[in-house]
Design a protein around this motif. Structure first.
Motif, PDB file in Angstrom:
ATOM      1  N   UNK A 116       0.627  -1.331   0.039  1.00 51.42           N
ATOM      2  CA  UNK A 116       0.025  -0.123  -0.190  1.00 51.42           C
ATOM      3  C   UNK A 116       0.956   1.351  -0.109  1.00 51.42           C
ATOM      4  N   UNK A 117       2.096   1.132   0.691  1.00 50.45           N
ATOM      5  CA  UNK A 117       2.870   2.349   0.706  1.00 50.45           C
ATOM      6  C   UNK A 117       3.416   2.521  -0.729  1.00 50.45           C
ATOM      7  N   UNK A 118       3.948   1.254  -1.143  1.00 47.53           N
ATOM      8  CA  UNK A 118       4.521   1.416  -2.596  1.00 47.53           C
ATOM      9  C   UNK A 118       3.353   2.232  -3.632  1.00 47.53           C
ATOM     10  N   UNK A 119       2.163   1.673  -3.291  1.00 47.31           N
ATOM     11  CA  UNK A 119       1.255   2.342  -4.251  1.00 47.31           C
ATOM     12  C   UNK A 119       0.971   3.667  -4.030  1.00 47.31           C
ATOM     13  N   UNK A 120       1.051   4.093  -2.695  1.00 47.36           N
ATOM     14  CA  UNK A 120       0.844   5.603  -2.475  1.00 47.36           C
ATOM     15  C   UNK A 120       2.186   6.201  -3.211  1.00 47.36           C
ATOM     16  N   UNK A 121       3.162   5.929  -3.130  1.00 45.91           N
ATOM     17  CA  UNK A 121       4.357   6.614  -3.615  1.00 45.91           C
ATOM     18  C   UNK A 121       4.421   6.710  -5.034  1.00 45.91           C
ATOM     19  N   UNK A 122       3.722   5.468  -5.491  1.00 46.32           N
ATOM     20  CA  UNK A 122       3.673   5.444  -7.114  1.00 46.32           C
ATOM     21  C   UNK A 122       2.707   6.428  -7.675  1.00 46.32           C
ATOM     22  N   UNK A 123       1.405   6.523  -6.821  1.00 45.18           N
ATOM     23  CA  UNK A 123       0.488   7.633  -7.255  1.00 45.18           C
ATOM     24  C   UNK A 123       1.157   9.003  -7.055  1.00 45.18           C
ATOM     25  N   UNK A 124       1.969   9.358  -5.995  1.00 44.65           N
ATOM     26  CA  UNK A 124       2.453  10.804  -5.649  1.00 44.65           C
ATOM     27  C   UNK A 124       3.482  11.050  -6.885  1.00 44.65           C
ATOM     28  N   UNK A 125       4.446   9.959  -7.225  1.00 41.91           N
ATOM     29  CA  UNK A 125       5.232  10.219  -8.322  1.00 41.91           C
ATOM     30  C   UNK A 125       4.623  10.583  -9.755  1.00 41.91           C
ATOM     31  N   UNK A 126       3.554   9.607  -9.883  1.00 40.84           N
ATOM     32  CA  UNK A 126       2.841   9.751 -11.058  1.00 40.84           C
ATOM     33  C   UNK A 126       2.319  11.394 -11.281  1.00 40.84           C
ATOM     34  N   UNK A 127       1.894  12.018 -10.218  1.00 39.38           N
ATOM     35  CA  UNK A 127       1.248  13.049 -10.065  1.00 39.38           C
ATOM     36  C   UNK A 127       2.283  14.190 -10.023  1.00 39.38           C
ATOM     37  N   UNK A 128       3.470  13.863 -10.142  1.00 40.19           N
ATOM     38  CA  UNK A 128       4.530  14.750  -9.963  1.00 40.19           C
ATOM     39  C   UNK A 128       4.780  15.366  -8.770  1.00 40.19           C
ATOM     40  N   UNK A 129       4.656  14.532  -7.802  1.00 43.91           N
ATOM     41  CA  UNK A 129       4.833  14.920  -6.230  1.00 43.91           C
ATOM     42  C   UNK A 129       5.998  14.334  -5.572  1.00 43.91           C
ATOM     43  N   UNK A 130       7.071  13.652  -6.324  1.00 42.42           N
ATOM     44  CA  UNK A 130       7.915  12.803  -5.755  1.00 42.42           C
ATOM     45  C   UNK A 130       8.743  13.672  -4.663  1.00 42.42           C
ATOM     46  N   UNK A 131       9.093  14.860  -4.910  1.00 40.02           N
ATOM     47  CA  UNK A 131      10.018  15.657  -3.942  1.00 40.02           C
ATOM     48  C   UNK A 131       8.792  16.008  -2.659  1.00 40.02           C
ATOM     49  N   UNK A 132       7.692  15.845  -2.929  1.00 43.23           N
ATOM     50  CA  UNK A 132       6.684  16.392  -1.655  1.00 43.23           C
ATOM     51  C   UNK A 132       6.140  15.369  -0.928  1.00 43.23           C
ATOM     52  N   UNK A 133       6.651  14.125  -0.934  1.00 47.35           N
ATOM     53  CA  UNK A 133       6.004  12.857  -0.082  1.00 47.35           C
ATOM     54  C   UNK A 133       6.118  13.290   1.284  1.00 47.35           C
ATOM     55  N   UNK A 134       7.225  13.861   1.830  1.00 46.28           N
ATOM     56  CA  UNK A 134       7.327  13.739   3.240  1.00 46.28           C
ATOM     57  C   UNK A 134       7.087  15.341   3.672  1.00 46.28           C
ATOM     58  N   UNK A 135       6.306  16.144   2.707  1.00 49.65           N
ATOM     59  CA  UNK A 135       6.048  17.477   3.217  1.00 49.65           C
ATOM     60  C   UNK A 135       4.733  17.508   3.894  1.00 49.65           C
ATOM     61  N   UNK A 136       4.443  18.481   4.749  1.00 54.83           N
ATOM     62  CA  UNK A 136       3.116  18.883   5.209  1.00 54.83           C
ATOM     63  C   UNK A 136       2.319  19.439   4.393  1.00 54.83           C
ATOM     64  N   UNK A 137       1.323  19.540   4.473  1.00 55.10           N
ATOM     65  CA  UNK A 137      -0.018  20.374   3.521  1.00 55.10           C
ATOM     66  C   UNK A 137       0.561  21.758   3.680  1.00 55.10           C
ATOM     67  N   UNK A 138       1.146  22.357   4.743  1.00 57.08           N
ATOM     68  CA  UNK A 138       1.288  23.893   4.724  1.00 57.08           C
ATOM     69  C   UNK A 138       2.547  24.395   3.886  1.00 57.08           C
ATOM     70  N   UNK A 140       3.425  23.134   0.886  1.00 55.53           N
ATOM     71  CA  UNK A 140       2.784  22.838  -0.482  1.00 55.53           C
ATOM     72  C   UNK A 140       1.943  23.856  -0.939  1.00 55.53           C
ATOM     73  N   UNK A 141       1.958  24.254  -2.320  1.00 53.31           N
ATOM     74  CA  UNK A 141       1.067  25.021  -2.938  1.00 53.31           C
ATOM     75  C   UNK A 141      -0.215  24.512  -2.774  1.00 53.31           C
ATOM     76  N   UNK A 142      -1.318  25.324  -3.242  1.00 53.96           N
ATOM     77  CA  UNK A 142      -2.704  24.933  -3.610  1.00 53.96           C
ATOM     78  C   UNK A 142      -2.744  23.601  -4.616  1.00 53.96           C
ATOM     79  N   UNK A 143      -2.226  23.829  -5.794  1.00 57.32           N
ATOM     80  CA  UNK A 143      -2.120  22.905  -6.680  1.00 57.32           C
ATOM     81  C   UNK A 143      -1.594  21.594  -6.166  1.00 57.32           C
ATOM     82  N   UNK A 144      -0.472  21.708  -5.491  1.00 63.69           N
ATOM     83  CA  UNK A 144       0.234  20.499  -4.985  1.00 63.69           C
ATOM     84  C   UNK A 144      -0.885  19.733  -4.000  1.00 63.69           C
ATOM     85  N   UNK A 145      -1.315  20.534  -3.215  1.00 67.56           N
ATOM     86  CA  UNK A 145      -2.231  19.961  -2.240  1.00 67.56           C
ATOM     87  C   UNK A 145      -3.513  19.244  -2.777  1.00 67.56           C
TER      88      UNK A 145
END
Length: 228
Positions: A116-138, A140-145
């Protein structure tokens, strides 16, 4: 897949002034298609989305999912359908402030399994958020959130994604990017997007025009209202 028959949604039933949010709606939603529900503010488009997803029950008429009447399904069973078969994305992302992007995506599964963790990571990568995986919502930008919210909606491999005004708080560049991302998943899931902005619906399979609680054919009237 989803069918609604002669649906009405009425507020203040029995009072002196009844309000029809939806009037005599008939609609068929097919598998693996991208739908846009287009209308101005107060037209009933969000109410239609809530009926389709079982979040609201019609005052009259039927809302069917795979042949089952959502109005007659027990709340516990309906909750299971929404958890297993449906994914939701709203204008407000509703991310948990104290969790990272990756943790937020995993919330619907309540799981720490590697797959499940690998799927979540894969989705975030696919959505261009590879560098944001360990960031908190605050952080990130509105589009990233909003993209994190999309990943969260996709994590359980839903059969239907319901998206309500998800680009309303974004600039046009981010709005088009979010829609482009959603279109990539059309082969895996049915997608239904509510919006007042016709420009973001380019390339969808079908646009459902709604005006004053009714599905209409007079597209010119609707577009003029939405552009005001």
């Amino acid at each position: 897949m989803i069918k609604i028959e002669n649906v009405n949604l009425i507020y203040d039933i029995g009072k002196e002034t009844e309000t029809y949010a939806l009037k005599n709606i008939d609609l068929n939603i097919r598998e693996n298609k991208f739908y846009g529900i287009l209308g101005p503010s107060g037209s009933g488009k969000s109410s239609l989305l809530y009926i389709l997803s079982g979040l609201k029950k019609p005052s009259s008429g039927k809302a069917l999912y795979n042949g089952d009447d959502l109005n007659k399904i027990k709340n516990k069973e309906l909750s299971i359908i929404r958890s297993n078969d449906f994914g939701f994305v709203f204008q407000r992302h509703f991310l948990l402030d104290y969790l990272t992007s990756l943790q937020n995506v995993l919330v619907p599964l309540n799981s720490n399994r590697n797959e499940d963790i690998n799927r979540a990571m894969s989705l975030l990568k696919d959505l261009g958020l590879e560098k944001e995986m360990n960031k908190m919502p605050f952080q990130m930008s509105g589009g990233q959130r909003q993209r994190v919210a999309i990943a969260r909606a996709l994590i359980n491999k839903p059969k239907v994604i319901f998206a309500d005004e998800i680009t309303a708080s974004l600039d046009h560049k981010n709005a088009f990017e979010v829609m482009k991302i959603l279109k990539k998943y059309k082969k895996e899931t049915t997608i239904i997007v509510v919006t007042h902005d016709e420009s973001i619906l380019e390339g969808v399979d079908e646009i459902i025009n709604i005006w004053d609680g009714s599905i209409i054919e007079d597209k010119k009237k609707l577009v003029n209202s939405c552009s005001k």
